[in-house]
Write an enzyme that holds these catalytic residues in place. Structure first.
Site, mmCIF file in Angstrom:
data_model
loop_
_atom_site.group_PDB
_atom_site.id
_atom_site.type_symbol
_atom_site.label_atom_id
_atom_site.label_comp_id
_atom_site.label_asym_id
_atom_site.label_seq_id
_atom_site.Cartn_x
_atom_site.Cartn_y
_atom_site.Cartn_z
ATOM 1 N N CYS A 1 76.012 66.353 -44.846
ATOM 2 C CA CYS A 1 76.385 67.592 -44.695
ATOM 3 C C CYS A 1 76.795 68.212 -42.915
ATOM 4 O O CYS A 1 75.677 67.941 -42.066
ATOM 5 C CB CYS A 1 75.238 68.110 -45.686
ATOM 6 S SG CYS A 1 75.833 70.358 -45.252
ATOM 7 N N HIS B 1 78.141 70.052 -54.111
ATOM 8 C CA HIS B 1 77.934 70.226 -52.284
ATOM 9 C C HIS B 1 78.080 71.966 -52.343
ATOM 10 O O HIS B 1 77.440 71.871 -51.255
ATOM 11 C CB HIS B 1 78.277 69.270 -51.988
ATOM 12 C CG HIS B 1 76.852 69.829 -49.875
ATOM 13 N ND1 HIS B 1 76.921 67.974 -49.210
ATOM 14 C CD2 HIS B 1 77.984 70.502 -49.487
ATOM 15 C CE1 HIS B 1 76.259 68.521 -48.378
ATOM 16 N NE2 HIS B 1 76.664 69.605 -48.199
ATOM 17 N N HIS C 1 75.411 74.934 -51.480
ATOM 18 C CA HIS C 1 75.511 76.198 -50.406
ATOM 19 C C HIS C 1 75.309 77.666 -50.871
ATOM 20 O O HIS C 1 74.513 78.492 -50.217
ATOM 21 C CB HIS C 1 76.597 75.619 -49.323
ATOM 22 C CG HIS C 1 76.745 74.722 -48.339
ATOM 23 N ND1 HIS C 1 74.868 74.751 -48.119
ATOM 24 C CD2 HIS C 1 76.590 72.953 -47.934
ATOM 25 C CE1 HIS C 1 74.999 73.524 -47.291
ATOM 26 N NE2 HIS C 1 76.247 72.994 -47.012
HETATM 27 ZN ZN LIG Z 1 76.918 70.911 -46.232
#
Ligand SMILES: [Zn+2]
Length: 201
Positions: free
Chosen positions: A109, A151, A155
């Site tokens: 990330c 992913h 967030h």
């Molecule tokens: Zn990320």
């Protein structure tokens, strides 16, 4: 007279010219914006188009495959992705439908630079939402694209990939975070080394 007319035609183009996108600072783990559930987009306006441009610019500059708005400090449900030359774009107000048995693969990330840990994700994801003009969009992804949309949607819910690790891996991740040079920023004045350290995305 011809010249004057040409000048006025040139002038007409100026107000519609788009502002250049801005590369923005990426927020790191520890910044509360990454833990705040983002708000749905309600206005599909110029501001939103500029946000998408800035997200793309920042993601490409950081060599990322995806970037969500909270990662640049904007708490709105928007992300961009660039998995490869054929799979790139953006999605506003995404809803996810996941299929298949979760598979483990290394994941990282941009908000936790340098860290990679095996993370379980569904192998197939169907993401529905809108583009920046408010038109409905569906992204059907497998492999890296499926992983990426899961992913990035996480967030928008204030969830980070380390939250999805098993207990042992999560412990290792927290240890790596405490030792990371970016953790606890801003305090750039105190440097242990005068040399620039390469920052891995
Ligand atoms: Zn990320």
């Amino acid at each position: 007279m011809v010249n004057a007319r040409l000048r006025s035609e040139t002038g007409v183009a100026t107000p519609t010219r788009r502002e250049r996108p801005l590369e923005r600072d990426i927020r790191y783990f520890g910044d509360p914006v990454l833990r705040t559930p983002a708000e749905p987009v309600t206005d599909f306006d110029l501001e939103l188009r500029k946000l998408v441009d800035d997200l793309n610019e920042t993601m490409l500059a950081a060599h990322g495959v995806g970037l969500a708005a909270p990662q640049i400090g904007v708490s709105l449900r928007v992300f961009v992705y660039h998995v490869d030359e054929d799979e790139f774009g953006h999605l506003v107000n995404p809803m996810l439908k996941l299929e298949g048995e979760p598979e483990e693969d290394d994941e990282g990330c941009l908000s936790l630079p340098g860290l990679q840990f095996p993370t379980r994700r569904a192998p197939r994801a169907i993401a529905t939402g809108f583009d920046m003009h408010g038109e409905p969009v569906t992204i059907e992804g497998t492999e890296l694209l499926a992983r990426c949309v899961q992913h990035e949607t996480d967030h928008l819910d204030g969830i980070l990939f380390i939250d999805r690790l098993d207990k042992k891996q999560r412990k290792l991740a927290m240890q790596a975070i405490r030792e990371a040079e970016w953790f606890g920023l801003p305090k750039p004045e105190i440097k242990l080394s005068p040399h620039q350290t390469a920052r891995i995305s």
